[in-house]
Design a protein around this motif. Structure first.
Motif: not given
Ligand code: MF3
Ligand code: CO
Ligand code: CO
Length: 268
Positions: A5-14
């Motif tokens: 669920r949710g989206r990822l930051t550019k660092d791959g953090i949800r």
């Protein structure tokens, strides 16, 4: 595996949704209750295996699943790290003796959410040097937690922990770190317990991760024993660790794994 669920930051953090905090709270509280309950069994003469058996039963009684059984071949419901064992101690026939200090680390899955937490315990009476190590390690974790808010960085967390620990002439272990978690056990980022202010990814609302500093009375170096799990201090000095799972909120963080009984001190 369940749908992420949710989206990822550019660092791959949800970045999780506000509704996801309830799932993490429930899982975190199950892990925390188990750590509350196992305290009564920690005494000289007990084996670490007996503690793990109790934890395994409690996980089942509470309707949860162990995240560690079957994880990369690991076969136990907890890690139990005694004295100079830094982390990932394997429960076994080892008999606790008076004055031994130990970290018990439990990770459970409840409704697909992971709750990961650890605390320090003592068998019998707590030696003064060990008490100081345990208090500083606990307080270092909370220095890190105080740095958790949107706009700060992961480096700010690491720096808060490192400067506190080193200010008390103890050392922070570099070889193991905290981690993102949620509907997985270990996810980005690596949460380092040392660092420079302002370095690393920026914290954002909805990030879920652990902070789990390991602090040594002597030098920070560790080595892993031939069992491929047990990490010990190279200089055999005492080591302590506390771990909480946290979620970043609009103005700080929620601690998912706080003891419902207010227990954290090894003699409580
Ligand atoms: N609970 C540990 C952590 O804090 C991981 C244990 S993995 C195991 O990340 F396989 F050793 F149990
Ligand atoms: Co962890
Ligand atoms: Co853990």
């Amino acid at each position: 595996m369940d749908e992420p669920r949710g989206r990822l930051t550019k660092d791959g953090i949800r970045l999780h949704e506000p509704a996801d905090f309830a799932g993490m709270h429930k899982a975190g509280q199950v892990a925390a209750v188990i750590l509350d309950r196992v305290a009564a069994l920690v005494e000289p003469g007990t084996t670490t295996e007996a503690l793990d058996d109790f934890i395994r039963e409690e996980v089942a009684h509470l309707g949860a699943e162990s995240a560690t059984i079957g994880y990369r071949g690991y076969q136990h419901a907890s890690c139990i790290s005694v004295n100079h064992v830094v982390c990932h101690g394997i429960p076994g026939a080892k008999v606790l003796k008076d004055g031994d200090i130990l970290n018990i680390d439990v990770t459970v899955i409840v409704d697909g959410w992971y709750g990961d937490t650890s605390r320090m315990y003592v068998a019998g009476s707590l030696p003064r040097k060990a008490e100081r190590l345990i208090q500083i390690t606990h307080d270092a974790l909370f220095k890190g937690i105080e740095a958790v808010r949107p706009g700060n960085t992961f480096g700010d967390i690491g720096h808060a922990i490192q400067s506190y620990v080193e200010g008390h002439r103890m050392s922070v272990v570099r070889d193991f770190c905290g981690h993102g978690l949620g509907r997985v056990f270990h996810a980005p980022p690596n949460v380092l317990h040392y660092g420079r202010p302002g370095s690393g990814p920026r914290l954002e609302e909805g990030m879920f991760f652990t902070i789990e500093p390991m602090v040594n009375l002597g030098r920070p170096e560790t080595k892993v024993l031939a069992d491929d799990w047990t990490a010990v201090t190279r200089d055999k000095s005492l080591s302590a660790q506390f771990e909480h799972s946290v979620g970043v909120t609009a103005d700080g963080c929620e601690l998912f794994t706080l003891s419902p009984a207010g227990k954290f001190h090894p003699t409580w």
